[in-house]
Design a protein around this motif. Structure first.
Motif, PDB file in Angstrom:
ATOM      1  N   UNK A 167    -122.731 -11.797 -55.866  1.00  0.00           N
ATOM      2  CA  UNK A 167    -121.416 -11.280 -56.243  1.00  0.00           C
ATOM      3  C   UNK A 167    -120.441 -12.398 -56.627  1.00  0.00           C
ATOM      4  N   UNK A 168    -120.871 -13.649 -56.469  1.00  0.00           N
ATOM      5  CA  UNK A 168    -119.972 -14.776 -56.693  1.00  0.00           C
ATOM      6  C   UNK A 168    -120.062 -15.318 -58.112  1.00  0.00           C
ATOM      7  N   UNK A 169    -118.912 -15.635 -58.673  1.00  0.00           N
ATOM      8  CA  UNK A 169    -118.884 -16.480 -59.864  1.00  0.00           C
ATOM      9  C   UNK A 169    -119.202 -17.898 -59.412  1.00  0.00           C
ATOM     10  N   UNK A 170    -120.091 -18.552 -60.154  1.00  0.00           N
ATOM     11  CA  UNK A 170    -120.514 -19.908 -59.816  1.00  0.00           C
ATOM     12  C   UNK A 170    -120.054 -20.857 -60.916  1.00  0.00           C
ATOM     13  N   UNK A 171    -119.617 -22.034 -60.492  1.00  0.00           N
ATOM     14  CA  UNK A 171    -119.147 -23.008 -61.464  1.00  0.00           C
ATOM     15  C   UNK A 171    -119.703 -24.385 -61.212  1.00  0.00           C
ATOM     16  N   UNK A 172    -119.805 -25.139 -62.281  1.00  0.00           N
ATOM     17  CA  UNK A 172    -120.127 -26.564 -62.219  1.00  0.00           C
ATOM     18  C   UNK A 172    -118.894 -27.339 -62.681  1.00  0.00           C
ATOM     19  N   UNK A 173    -118.528 -28.308 -61.885  1.00  0.00           N
ATOM     20  CA  UNK A 173    -117.382 -29.176 -62.192  1.00  0.00           C
ATOM     21  C   UNK A 173    -117.871 -30.621 -62.169  1.00  0.00           C
TER      22      UNK A 173
ATOM     23  N   UNK B   1    -121.005 -21.547 -44.992  1.00  0.00           N
ATOM     24  CA  UNK B   1    -121.370 -21.610 -46.408  1.00  0.00           C
ATOM     25  C   UNK B   1    -121.884 -23.012 -46.727  1.00  0.00           C
ATOM     26  N   UNK B   2    -123.003 -23.066 -47.413  1.00  0.00           N
ATOM     27  CA  UNK B   2    -123.567 -24.354 -47.807  1.00  0.00           C
ATOM     28  C   UNK B   2    -124.003 -24.275 -49.254  1.00  0.00           C
ATOM     29  N   UNK B   3    -123.540 -25.253 -50.035  1.00  0.00           N
ATOM     30  CA  UNK B   3    -123.945 -25.374 -51.427  1.00  0.00           C
ATOM     31  C   UNK B   3    -124.571 -26.750 -51.598  1.00  0.00           C
ATOM     32  N   UNK B   4    -125.847 -26.774 -51.907  1.00  0.00           N
ATOM     33  CA  UNK B   4    -126.584 -28.031 -51.999  1.00  0.00           C
ATOM     34  C   UNK B   4    -126.921 -28.305 -53.457  1.00  0.00           C
ATOM     35  N   UNK B   5    -126.249 -29.306 -54.013  1.00  0.00           N
ATOM     36  CA  UNK B   5    -126.507 -29.686 -55.406  1.00  0.00           C
ATOM     37  C   UNK B   5    -127.501 -30.835 -55.449  1.00  0.00           C
ATOM     38  N   UNK B   6    -128.354 -30.810 -56.447  1.00  0.00           N
ATOM     39  CA  UNK B   6    -129.339 -31.871 -56.631  1.00  0.00           C
ATOM     40  C   UNK B   6    -129.679 -31.989 -58.112  1.00  0.00           C
ATOM     41  N   UNK B   7    -130.422 -33.050 -58.432  1.00  0.00           N
ATOM     42  CA  UNK B   7    -130.894 -33.216 -59.802  1.00  0.00           C
ATOM     43  C   UNK B   7    -130.200 -34.291 -60.597  1.00  0.00           C
ATOM     44  N   UNK B   8    -129.181 -34.896 -60.026  1.00  0.00           N
ATOM     45  CA  UNK B   8    -128.495 -35.979 -60.719  1.00  0.00           C
ATOM     46  C   UNK B   8    -129.364 -37.218 -60.803  1.00  0.00           C
ATOM     47  N   UNK B   9    -128.877 -38.184 -61.555  1.00  0.00           N
ATOM     48  CA  UNK B   9    -129.619 -39.429 -61.688  1.00  0.00           C
ATOM     49  C   UNK B   9    -129.083 -40.274 -62.816  1.00  0.00           C
TER      50      UNK B   9
ATOM     51  N   UNK C 214    -119.510 -24.877 -57.305  1.00  0.00           N
ATOM     52  CA  UNK C 214    -118.471 -24.121 -56.619  1.00  0.00           C
ATOM     53  C   UNK C 214    -118.827 -22.655 -56.644  1.00  0.00           C
ATOM     54  N   UNK C 215    -118.612 -21.997 -55.510  1.00  0.00           N
ATOM     55  CA  UNK C 215    -118.837 -20.559 -55.412  1.00  0.00           C
ATOM     56  C   UNK C 215    -117.500 -19.876 -55.211  1.00  0.00           C
ATOM     57  N   UNK C 216    -117.174 -18.985 -56.106  1.00  0.00           N
ATOM     58  CA  UNK C 216    -115.901 -18.287 -56.005  1.00  0.00           C
ATOM     59  C   UNK C 216    -114.733 -19.234 -56.149  1.00  0.00           C
ATOM     60  N   UNK C 217    -113.688 -18.985 -55.361  1.00  0.00           N
ATOM     61  CA  UNK C 217    -112.465 -19.794 -55.458  1.00  0.00           C
ATOM     62  C   UNK C 217    -112.418 -20.931 -54.455  1.00  0.00           C
ATOM     63  N   UNK C 218    -113.221 -20.842 -53.403  1.00  0.00           N
ATOM     64  CA  UNK C 218    -112.952 -21.744 -52.281  1.00  0.00           C
ATOM     65  C   UNK C 218    -114.131 -22.570 -51.778  1.00  0.00           C
ATOM     66  N   UNK C 219    -115.316 -22.264 -52.213  1.00  0.00           N
ATOM     67  CA  UNK C 219    -116.478 -22.904 -51.613  1.00  0.00           C
ATOM     68  C   UNK C 219    -117.037 -23.983 -52.535  1.00  0.00           C
ATOM     69  N   UNK C 220    -116.959 -25.227 -52.049  1.00  0.00           N
ATOM     70  CA  UNK C 220    -117.426 -26.383 -52.808  1.00  0.00           C
ATOM     71  C   UNK C 220    -118.634 -26.995 -52.128  1.00  0.00           C
TER      72      UNK C 220
END
Length: 111
Positions: free
Chosen positions: A30-36, A1-9, A95-101
């Protein structure tokens, strides 16, 4: 599993940024997605989330300023951040679901 965040600055208070998180290796739709986010010296906190059905949840501190959305075809979740405030500064994670950051992206708002 890979989650690649971008766009900060770095942005001035009152400005806008759009964060993007692209997912690989999961059945994204099928995943709930979250931003923390995590500010220096503080615990990580939920900013916004969106369920597989499109139901959105926001922290009180960002309601009316931030918008979360998703594009299942592109396996991507977005966080549009408007009218940014100094206190929005922090590292933003998806974050994807409960466990994937994913790894975070730094957002710095100058006052």
């Amino acid at each position: 599993v890979q989650l690649q965040a971008s766009g900060g600055g770095l942005v001035q208070a009152g400005g806008s940024l759009r964060l993007t998180c692209k997912a690989r290796g999961i059945n994204f739709k099928i995943y709930e997605m979250g931003w923390y986010r995590q500010a220096p010296g503080k615990q990580r906190e939920l900013v916004a989330s969106i369920t597989s059905g499109g139901t959105k949840t926001y922290a009180d501190s960002v309601k009316g300023r931030f918008t979360v959305s998703r594009d299942n075809a592109w396996r991507t979740v977005y966080l549009q951040m408007n009218n940014l405030k100094f206190e929005d500064t922090g590292v933003y994670f998806c974050k994807a679901g409960q466990n994937h950051w994913g790894k975070g992206t730094q957002v710095t708002v100058s006052s």
